[in-house]
Design an enzyme around this catalytic site. Structure first.
Site, PDB file in Angstrom:
ATOM      1  N   ASP A 221     -17.985  -1.072   0.211  1.00  0.00           N
ATOM      2  CA  ASP A 221     -17.610  -1.300  -1.631  1.00  0.00           C
ATOM      3  C   ASP A 221     -16.476  -1.399  -1.799  1.00  0.00           C
ATOM      4  O   ASP A 221     -15.727  -2.097  -3.252  1.00  0.00           O
ATOM      5  CB  ASP A 221     -18.466  -1.607  -2.779  1.00  0.00           C
ATOM      6  CG  ASP A 221     -20.197  -2.223  -2.656  1.00  0.00           C
ATOM      7  OD1 ASP A 221     -19.628  -3.310  -1.575  1.00  0.00           O
ATOM      8  OD2 ASP A 221     -21.095  -2.677  -3.064  1.00  0.00           O
TER       9      ASP A 221
ATOM     10  N   HIS B  61     -10.542  -1.426   4.962  1.00  0.00           N
ATOM     11  CA  HIS B  61     -10.807  -0.166   5.926  1.00  0.00           C
ATOM     12  C   HIS B  61     -10.161  -0.214   7.692  1.00  0.00           C
ATOM     13  O   HIS B  61     -10.938  -0.917   8.284  1.00  0.00           O
ATOM     14  CB  HIS B  61     -11.635   0.214   6.304  1.00  0.00           C
ATOM     15  CG  HIS B  61     -12.494   1.036   4.596  1.00  0.00           C
ATOM     16  ND1 HIS B  61     -11.660   1.755   3.962  1.00  0.00           N
ATOM     17  CD2 HIS B  61     -13.648   0.968   4.307  1.00  0.00           C
ATOM     18  CE1 HIS B  61     -12.304   2.171   2.568  1.00  0.00           C
ATOM     19  NE2 HIS B  61     -13.820   1.399   3.210  1.00  0.00           N
TER      20      HIS B  61
ATOM     21  N   GLY C 292     -15.092  -8.599   4.227  1.00  0.00           N
ATOM     22  CA  GLY C 292     -13.102  -7.791   3.767  1.00  0.00           C
ATOM     23  C   GLY C 292     -13.529  -5.959   3.626  1.00  0.00           C
ATOM     24  O   GLY C 292     -12.427  -5.932   2.983  1.00  0.00           O
ATOM     25  N   LYS C 293     -14.851  -5.735   4.334  1.00  0.00           N
ATOM     26  CA  LYS C 293     -14.759  -4.349   3.647  1.00  0.00           C
ATOM     27  C   LYS C 293     -13.563  -3.928   4.666  1.00  0.00           C
ATOM     28  O   LYS C 293     -13.487  -2.632   5.128  1.00  0.00           O
ATOM     29  CB  LYS C 293     -15.892  -3.885   3.364  1.00  0.00           C
ATOM     30  CG  LYS C 293     -16.815  -4.450   2.902  1.00  0.00           C
ATOM     31  CD  LYS C 293     -18.557  -4.275   2.282  1.00  0.00           C
ATOM     32  CE  LYS C 293     -18.925  -4.898   1.214  1.00  0.00           C
ATOM     33  NZ  LYS C 293     -20.231  -4.865   0.867  1.00  0.00           N
ATOM     34  N   ILE C 294     -14.115  -4.362   6.295  1.00  0.00           N
ATOM     35  CA  ILE C 294     -13.729  -3.475   7.295  1.00  0.00           C
ATOM     36  C   ILE C 294     -12.437  -4.482   7.858  1.00  0.00           C
ATOM     37  O   ILE C 294     -12.569  -5.913   7.520  1.00  0.00           O
ATOM     38  CB  ILE C 294     -14.187  -3.336   8.446  1.00  0.00           C
ATOM     39  CG1 ILE C 294     -16.118  -2.330   8.101  1.00  0.00           C
ATOM     40  CG2 ILE C 294     -13.993  -2.283   9.659  1.00  0.00           C
ATOM     41  CD1 ILE C 294     -15.163  -0.871   7.894  1.00  0.00           C
TER      42      ILE C 294
END
Lengths: 354, 354, 354, 354
Positions: D256, D272, D300-302
């Protein structure tokens, strides 16, 4: 705290968890020994090693039965399994047909290819590639394998036989040092597959049946004969140890063998004396594959005094660790006599050899 | 956002999740219909119902094969399974031997007793109670069951036979409306058990083998004949649907049957057209039991255009929901013709009956 | 068998498994009652109902705490959860932030869309769609939700507060009968989120922090105050019952609360008296989420005499069954008094209301 | 086969599975390298090593965040975790409170004792032993630990603070080279615990709150400040890599963080860049802990171009293999610069040090 409680408390606090130290590792034998004083599944895997070594060093020289299920050849475990047979760390193999078929597929020149679980399966179908999770096998080479098995089956004597006889016959026909079946044949290790028809080897057998079914004399997979051969092995062993890679039919059948042997030979045997399993199944679904080795005690399948261990880890990781540790610590089991199985038809005599 | 992206985005947002409302439920049919517009495993279970109903209402009248594994009788599913056979919602049954043995055990008067997973298994051993997770079975009644199976086996013709013939013979001998095997025999539904020797029924067969093995003519479980019978059923069906409760040998064998049928009859069949599974296994261990129905497409076992669904839920919960919904919605499948299987030795003709 | 053994044996065989009959079902209450005399996870789910009903009918009127984790709104459980709060079947809610955020997202007009686990995630990223397994949420609507939460946060008094105060404040601001938070606010049911910062609600709070951090007086999430409020509720309850949907922080925190309450108020409380959990986790990984309710007894978190049950079933299937059964059997709990929580700052008094 | 199909087919068959050979192992680095050309979870674990090494050798020098959950200290992983911090293989630690509490418990002299999952939990309760699956901890030593934490907390400045500040303060107070917290403090590695109140450390904090709550100036866990500190670290890093041992709040919060950082600093970051997880959870329950790293891309977190790997193996087995391999292959990462975090209140500047 009352003194009796304090004493009882003390009795529980005898062995403390020791942290794993990867900077002081001399090999997998050392790693699994370290695991024995940790917790959760590492400890269980360490105990699996302990149980196996106990079985290997037991003066009564237990017969060790190995049950195989799951995508073991795809997983890259062919050499590890072949080594176990070659080194004499197991005396009898019980396997799904799929493991043995894929062993032969590699002997024929087939390979397992690195793929991905997110493949387009409909496209793979068109390309004659079959997927096993993240691995592809070659359907065209499967056809070669089927043909090779078909040719050998035609040479098999036209009479009823057990899966053990048929698989031994197959194993003898291939001169492949990397093959599990060929190594077992060379070492005289019996290989059973109680649900052999449920595999690609079964395809060849079906075609053979179709072509020969009207003949008076034909090769026939006399399924119950497998049971009769197994119970003789169990009854003829001073003790037994079982090693389950996964569950499925091999685990159930080897476990059930004890009950069959008791019935067939009118004695109340003690159940398997050593038992270890690595599995990805769980007890709370109530199935046999994931059932605890404790539960098997209620059935008399595992001895009341058995040394037993069960580790929840997938075989592609768990088995190389166990076998690598056994290799590291080979001084423990070196010189253990092998067994020779002398078969006369469906009767077997077991001798220690070397 | 560019217009093309926006259009694409819109195309993804067509059906929204609708919350389940338990205050407006008219039955299990309604609940599973509600599940079809939720998410996670409830949606998958709802889709299983949809696939089953599609198979039941397909004008081509697919042959529906049911694969059974796991502790289903212990789980209280005997009536549910017997109903499926009686109502004609499945046309062929493929089962582990254990399910069928426990069906007969209940016919003989044996019961499954409510117990606990934390039982003292060594004590249970002494009391002749066998544990299946949280349930006990009575070993003394098992002996009665074994004797009954033994007596019937003695009457079976002294020749090779498939598991289907033998199980049909068993089913006909018991006049028990609650029995799966007896109901299947009465309804003419073939029941296969490709690994029958790996079960308590196998114990009786082993004793029979031991007593008769030197006879020229004897009853013999001719395992490969099962395959030949199965492939005829598959080849003789305009379409096939498969319903897997758990995985194991039944799932693998029914799936493999397609490949065998293609080989045996020299045609490129399309794979099972409908497929549904409820399972507690997972894909990422790479085993067949937990493999996706997509993966089976790469093998040609499931049709490229199959309607398929897989729900991760244990059978004791999932199966009553599915069958209860089918019962609720029986107007959907009422009047579907049954199949009659006319067996001549190992050859079968399939007719629609009513 | 010796007489004592026979007597002991008999004592184990008192309740036999009764097969489920879906043709005689009058609703979910009946189904789960039938489940209570089956085995494996159906029995466990039936026992969960029994435990919940025992808590609801206990004369001491236990305080019932509900712990929520997992993709519950995506799974279509919003109405079921809102009903539980509205009907007074739970007295306190402890939730992950994600469940509550998605509740507000729906209040704002956001929807959960039916998608597929095999989506192209990189494309979804470009389309501002976020995937939760087989479900899509709308990132543009997320921004609206964040803005709405931001506006409300600005109106919150400039002082330290617990998550319970802040979530109550949020719930009061929305007049949505379908919302869990709004229903809880209307009914006076406290809602805690001990890891609130770890959620999309936390995004808004972070922006608020960034804008206000240099101010002397500002709204501040005073995390430890949550603990102090919880322990007062536990200490002020004659008995407590816990219902865990999944595990995670809510389960751990409610369990830990007992230990905290003992420390804070210098008494040795008895642990939660009733406990039930539906979970997809397992005990043998050693984590808290999957740990047994027995294990919690060793910590004093669950009463030594607790009535407890744990069913291994995913919530999208298990929870509607439980709540549907409770609705069916509402005569059992009708008229149970509600609790009123009177808050003065961080101090609470609990009264029975109606 | 048409030529285009044949070409496509060939493109899929580029890397074949190579069987593991335990007789040619020179250490864990070699074992995991062998795993990289196998299948199923061994391959995934091998890929985890590859991803970690890619992150360690990336010229942009990514900031590596480690997320910890599960019974890691009980499992014997304290030394392994402390080594990771000491060697600079991770730059930021995010942990559940339980892991850190048990780290301090051992610093105080507490031990984890080898027990059994089949223990009598009611008896353990009476003996002041708490069970973590197969391991016991000592409740009397827990009280010592709580007192020690309480004494230190009293010395903490009377003002709001993040968990990072408080945990750093704790770590500095103990001169224990075996401690994760003390090693992190010595090395300047920030340790966050976003749900710190949900742990035994939270007990001490609750007592501190109870004693100080009426004071104008008091130490207060200002939860949202954790978020603000995290987003600065993410925004201040040229790239980020995440390593998740288990899931839970640490995984969710680190994931998050990317979204929060984008909001807080008005830029569209890339997610990430490297991500690896070892887990016992599965994707099909829809929860965050078991969700795939692909799914995180939709949020869109990775990063869309991330190198990522996920292995299904329990940490007590999987983590020593990974860290042991990293140790074996230390020439790969030797000399990698460390990060220095310069904190001024809630603001941080990151520099490369060494």
């Amino acid at each position: 705290m009352p003194r009796t409680l304090a004493a009882r408390r003390k009795s529980y606090l005898t062995r403390s968890v020791r942290p794993v130290d990867v900077t002081r590792l001399s090999g997998l034998g050392d790693l699994l020994t370290q695991f024995q004083t940790t917790s959760i599944q590492a400890r269980n895997l360490g105990r699996c090693l302990e149980v196996w070594e106990n079985a290997l060093t037991d003066k009564k020289r237990p017969t060790i039965l190995l049950g195989l299920s799951g995508p073991l050849i795809a997983a890259g475990l062919r050499k590890v399994l072949r080594d176990l047979v070659d080194w004499g760390l197991v005396d009898v193999v019980v396997s799904t047909g799929a493991v043995l078929y894929q062993d032969l597929y590699q002997t024929i020149g087939g390979r397992h290819w690195m793929g991905t679980p997110n493949a387009n399966d409909v496209e793979l179908r068109d390309l004659y590639l079959d997927r096993i999770y993240d691995t592809y096998v070659d359907e065209l080479k499967f056809e070669d394998t089927d043909r090779a098995i078909g040719r050998i089956t035609e040479k098999f004597p036209a009479r009823p036989a057990s899966s053990r006889e048929f698989l031994g016959f197959l194993g003898e026909r291939f001169d492949d040092p990397d093959s599990i079946l060929a190594t077992a044949a060379r070492r005289g290790v019996p290989v059973f597959s109680p649900a052999l028809i449920d595999s690609s080897i079964g395809i060849g057998l079906t075609l053979h049946y179709q072509a020969n079914r009207r003949k008076k004399q034909r090769f026939m997979l006399d399924a119950v004969r497998d049971n009769y051969e197994l119970v003789q092995i169990l009854a003829g062993s001073p003790r037994t140890a079982v090693i389950y890679i996964g569950g499925g039919t091999p685990k159930n059948w080897i476990n059930d063998g004890i009950v069959m042997a008791n019935y067939a030979f009118g004695r109340e045997g003690e159940g398997h004396y050593y038992a270890l399993q690595i599995t990805t199944d769980v007890p709370h679904w109530g199935g046999l594959s994931g059932s605890t080795l404790d539960e098997a005690q209620s059935w008399g399948k595992i001895s009341k005094t058995a040394t037993r261990a069960m580790a929840h880890v997938e075989a592609s990781i768990g088995l190389p660790l166990l076998v690598g540790a056994l290799w590291d610590r080979r001084s423990v089991w070196k010189g253990r006599p092998r067994l020779a199985f002398d078969w006369t038809g469906d009767e077997v005599k077991i001798r220690r050899s070397r």
